[in-house]
Scaffold this motif. Structure first.
Motif, PDB file in Angstrom:
ATOM      1  N   ALA A 284       0.675  -1.227  -0.079  1.00  0.00           N
ATOM      2  CA  ALA A 284       0.206   0.005  -0.108  1.00  0.00           C
ATOM      3  C   ALA A 284       0.890   1.260   0.051  1.00  0.00           C
ATOM      4  CB  ALA A 284      -1.048  -0.030   1.119  1.00  0.00           C
ATOM      5  N   THR A 285       2.024   1.171   0.633  1.00  0.00           N
ATOM      6  CA  THR A 285       2.941   2.205   0.744  1.00  0.00           C
ATOM      7  C   THR A 285       3.434   2.500  -0.512  1.00  0.00           C
ATOM      8  OG1 THR A 285       3.356   2.010   3.379  1.00  0.00           O
ATOM      9  CG2 THR A 285       4.714   3.401   2.001  1.00  0.00           C
TER      10      THR A 285
ATOM     11  N   SER B 271       2.209   1.828  -3.391  1.00  0.00           N
ATOM     12  CA  SER B 271       1.235   2.319  -4.285  1.00  0.00           C
ATOM     13  C   SER B 271       1.194   3.852  -3.770  1.00  0.00           C
ATOM     14  CB  SER B 271      -0.280   1.714  -3.981  1.00  0.00           C
ATOM     15  OG  SER B 271      -0.056   0.317  -4.174  1.00  0.00           O
ATOM     16  N   ASP B 272       1.254   4.296  -2.684  1.00  0.00           N
ATOM     17  CA  ASP B 272       1.207   5.787  -2.498  1.00  0.00           C
ATOM     18  C   ASP B 272       2.191   6.418  -3.062  1.00  0.00           C
ATOM     19  OD1 ASP B 272      -0.982   5.341  -0.707  1.00  0.00           O
ATOM     20  OD2 ASP B 272       0.097   5.509   1.123  1.00  0.00           O
TER      21      ASP B 272
ATOM     22  N   SER C 254       1.508   6.830  -6.684  1.00  0.00           N
ATOM     23  CA  SER C 254       0.542   7.774  -6.833  1.00  0.00           C
ATOM     24  C   SER C 254       0.995   9.234  -6.834  1.00  0.00           C
ATOM     25  CB  SER C 254      -0.652   7.401  -5.834  1.00  0.00           C
ATOM     26  OG  SER C 254      -1.293   6.316  -5.949  1.00  0.00           O
ATOM     27  N   ILE C 255       1.952   9.404  -5.977  1.00  0.00           N
ATOM     28  CA  ILE C 255       2.341  10.680  -5.696  1.00  0.00           C
ATOM     29  C   ILE C 255       3.238  11.116  -6.877  1.00  0.00           C
ATOM     30  CG2 ILE C 255       4.563  10.400  -4.319  1.00  0.00           C
ATOM     31  CD1 ILE C 255       3.740  12.791  -2.883  1.00  0.00           C
TER      32      ILE C 255
ATOM     33  N   PHE D 251      -1.137  15.463  -2.738  1.00  0.00           N
ATOM     34  CA  PHE D 251      -1.537  14.098  -2.551  1.00  0.00           C
ATOM     35  C   PHE D 251      -1.744  13.892  -1.042  1.00  0.00           C
ATOM     36  CE2 PHE D 251      -0.194   9.883  -1.215  1.00  0.00           C
ATOM     37  CZ  PHE D 251      -1.057   9.068  -2.093  1.00  0.00           C
ATOM     38  N   ASN D 252      -2.901  13.456  -0.564  1.00  0.00           N
ATOM     39  CA  ASN D 252      -3.204  13.357   1.024  1.00  0.00           C
ATOM     40  C   ASN D 252      -3.053  14.773   1.477  1.00  0.00           C
ATOM     41  OD1 ASN D 252      -3.941  10.885   0.754  1.00  0.00           O
ATOM     42  ND2 ASN D 252      -2.109   9.976   1.582  1.00  0.00           N
TER      43      ASN D 252
ATOM     44  N   THR E  22       9.683  12.940   1.465  1.00  0.00           N
ATOM     45  CA  THR E  22       8.672  12.067   2.051  1.00  0.00           C
ATOM     46  C   THR E  22       9.349  10.658   1.762  1.00  0.00           C
ATOM     47  OG1 THR E  22       6.811  13.235   1.225  1.00  0.00           O
ATOM     48  CG2 THR E  22       6.341  11.028   1.865  1.00  0.00           C
TER      49      THR E  22
ATOM     50  N   PHE F 137       8.909   6.584   2.268  1.00  0.00           N
ATOM     51  CA  PHE F 137       8.055   5.336   1.916  1.00  0.00           C
ATOM     52  C   PHE F 137       8.391   4.203   2.533  1.00  0.00           C
ATOM     53  CE2 PHE F 137       6.743   8.644  -0.939  1.00  0.00           C
ATOM     54  CZ  PHE F 137       5.332   8.564  -1.027  1.00  0.00           C
TER      55      PHE F 137
END
Length: 124
Positions: A8-9, A11-12, A15-16, A74-75, A85, A87
Protein backbone atom coordinates in the motif's frame (compact mmCIF):
# COMPACT_ATOMS: atom_id res chain seq x y z
CA UNK A 1 0.22 -7.58 7.49
CA UNK A 2 3.60 -5.84 6.96
CA UNK A 3 3.81 -6.97 3.35
CA UNK A 4 0.30 -5.76 2.71
CA UNK A 5 1.08 -2.38 4.26
CA UNK A 6 4.35 -2.20 2.34
CA UNK A 7 2.47 -2.73 -0.92
CA UNK A 8 0.00 0.00 0.00
CA UNK A 9 2.85 2.38 0.83
CA UNK A 10 4.54 1.52 -2.47
CA UNK A 11 1.27 2.32 -4.22
CA UNK A 12 1.21 5.69 -2.46
CA UNK A 13 4.69 6.43 -3.79
CA UNK A 14 3.58 5.54 -7.31
CA UNK A 15 0.46 7.69 -6.91
CA UNK A 16 2.33 10.79 -5.79
CA UNK A 17 4.72 10.46 -8.73
CA UNK A 18 1.80 10.00 -11.13
CA UNK A 19 0.10 13.11 -9.74
CA UNK A 20 3.30 15.14 -10.11
CA UNK A 21 3.81 13.80 -13.63
CA UNK A 22 0.28 14.80 -14.63
CA UNK A 23 0.75 18.30 -13.24
CA UNK A 24 4.09 18.67 -15.01
CA UNK A 25 2.49 17.53 -18.27
CA UNK A 26 -0.12 20.27 -17.90
CA UNK A 27 2.62 22.81 -17.21
CA UNK A 28 4.50 21.54 -20.27
CA UNK A 29 1.43 22.16 -22.42
CA UNK A 30 1.15 25.67 -20.99
CA UNK A 31 4.82 26.38 -21.70
CA UNK A 32 4.40 25.14 -25.27
CA UNK A 33 1.45 27.49 -25.81
CA UNK A 34 3.40 30.37 -24.28
CA UNK A 35 6.28 29.72 -26.67
CA UNK A 36 3.81 29.86 -29.55
CA UNK A 37 2.38 33.14 -28.23
CA UNK A 38 5.85 34.66 -27.87
CA UNK A 39 6.68 33.65 -31.44
CA UNK A 40 3.47 35.24 -32.69
CA UNK A 41 4.10 38.40 -30.66
CA UNK A 42 7.58 38.74 -32.14
CA UNK A 43 6.02 39.06 -35.59
CA UNK A 44 6.57 42.64 -36.66
CA UNK A 45 3.29 42.83 -38.56
CA UNK A 46 1.01 42.66 -35.50
CA UNK A 47 -0.61 45.74 -34.01
CA UNK A 48 -0.14 46.78 -30.39
CA UNK A 49 -3.73 45.70 -29.76
CA UNK A 50 -3.07 42.23 -31.16
CA UNK A 51 0.10 41.91 -29.08
CA UNK A 52 -1.85 43.07 -26.03
CA UNK A 53 -4.32 40.24 -26.55
CA UNK A 54 -1.44 37.77 -26.81
CA UNK A 55 0.04 39.22 -23.60
CA UNK A 56 -3.29 38.73 -21.79
CA UNK A 57 -3.41 35.07 -22.80
CA UNK A 58 0.27 34.65 -21.86
CA UNK A 59 -0.37 36.14 -18.41
CA UNK A 60 -3.46 33.98 -17.86
CA UNK A 61 -1.43 30.89 -18.75
CA UNK A 62 1.26 31.95 -16.25
CA UNK A 63 -1.38 32.25 -13.55
CA UNK A 64 -2.70 28.79 -14.43
CA UNK A 65 0.80 27.28 -14.24
CA UNK A 66 1.29 28.83 -10.81
CA UNK A 67 -2.15 27.61 -9.70
CA UNK A 68 -1.30 24.06 -10.76
CA UNK A 69 2.01 24.26 -8.89
CA UNK A 70 0.42 25.56 -5.70
CA UNK A 71 -2.61 23.24 -5.64
CA UNK A 72 -1.21 19.89 -6.77
CA UNK A 73 -1.34 17.70 -3.69
CA UNK A 74 -1.43 14.14 -2.43
CA UNK A 75 -3.21 13.41 0.86
CA UNK A 76 -3.34 17.13 1.57
CA UNK A 77 0.40 17.74 1.07
CA UNK A 78 1.59 19.91 -1.80
CA UNK A 79 3.60 17.75 -4.20
CA UNK A 80 5.90 20.64 -5.15
CA UNK A 81 6.47 21.98 -1.63
CA UNK A 82 10.17 21.14 -1.56
CA UNK A 83 9.87 18.66 1.29
CA UNK A 84 10.91 15.04 1.53
CA UNK A 85 8.69 11.99 2.00
CA UNK A 86 9.89 8.53 2.96
CA UNK A 87 7.90 5.46 2.01
CA UNK A 88 8.48 2.21 3.90
CA UNK A 89 7.97 -0.49 1.28
CA UNK A 90 9.77 -3.42 2.88
CA UNK A 91 9.52 -5.29 6.12
CA UNK A 92 12.80 -4.10 7.64
CA UNK A 93 14.55 -0.76 8.08
CA UNK A 94 17.23 -1.24 5.43
CA UNK A 95 17.70 1.23 2.61
CA UNK A 96 16.34 -1.39 0.21
CA UNK A 97 13.04 -1.29 2.08
CA UNK A 98 12.53 2.47 1.75
CA UNK A 99 11.82 4.90 -1.02
CA UNK A 100 12.76 8.51 -0.38
CA UNK A 101 11.02 11.07 -2.55
CA UNK A 102 12.50 14.54 -2.42
CA UNK A 103 9.95 16.92 -3.89
CA UNK A 104 12.80 19.31 -4.73
CA UNK A 105 13.44 16.81 -7.52
CA UNK A 106 9.87 17.41 -8.74
CA UNK A 107 9.77 21.14 -8.16
CA UNK A 108 10.08 23.77 -10.80
CA UNK A 109 10.00 27.51 -10.74
CA UNK A 110 7.27 29.18 -12.71
CA UNK A 111 8.36 32.81 -12.89
CA UNK A 112 6.63 33.51 -16.14
CA UNK A 113 4.23 36.12 -14.83
CA UNK A 114 6.91 38.80 -15.04
CA UNK A 115 7.55 38.17 -18.74
CA UNK A 116 6.03 40.60 -21.19
CA UNK A 117 5.36 39.77 -24.82
CA UNK A 118 3.21 42.86 -25.29
CA UNK A 119 5.71 44.61 -27.52
CA UNK A 120 7.79 43.20 -30.34
CA UNK A 121 11.18 43.77 -28.66
CA UNK A 122 10.16 42.07 -25.42
CA UNK A 123 8.66 39.14 -27.32
CA UNK A 124 11.99 38.45 -28.97
Amino acid sequence: FLRQRSRATGSDAVSIIAIADGAQAQIGDILQRQAELATQAANGTLSDEQRGALQQEFAALSEEANRIKSTTSFNGVNVFSGGSTNFQVGTDSSADSRIALNSNDLAFTAQLSSLNIGDVNSAR
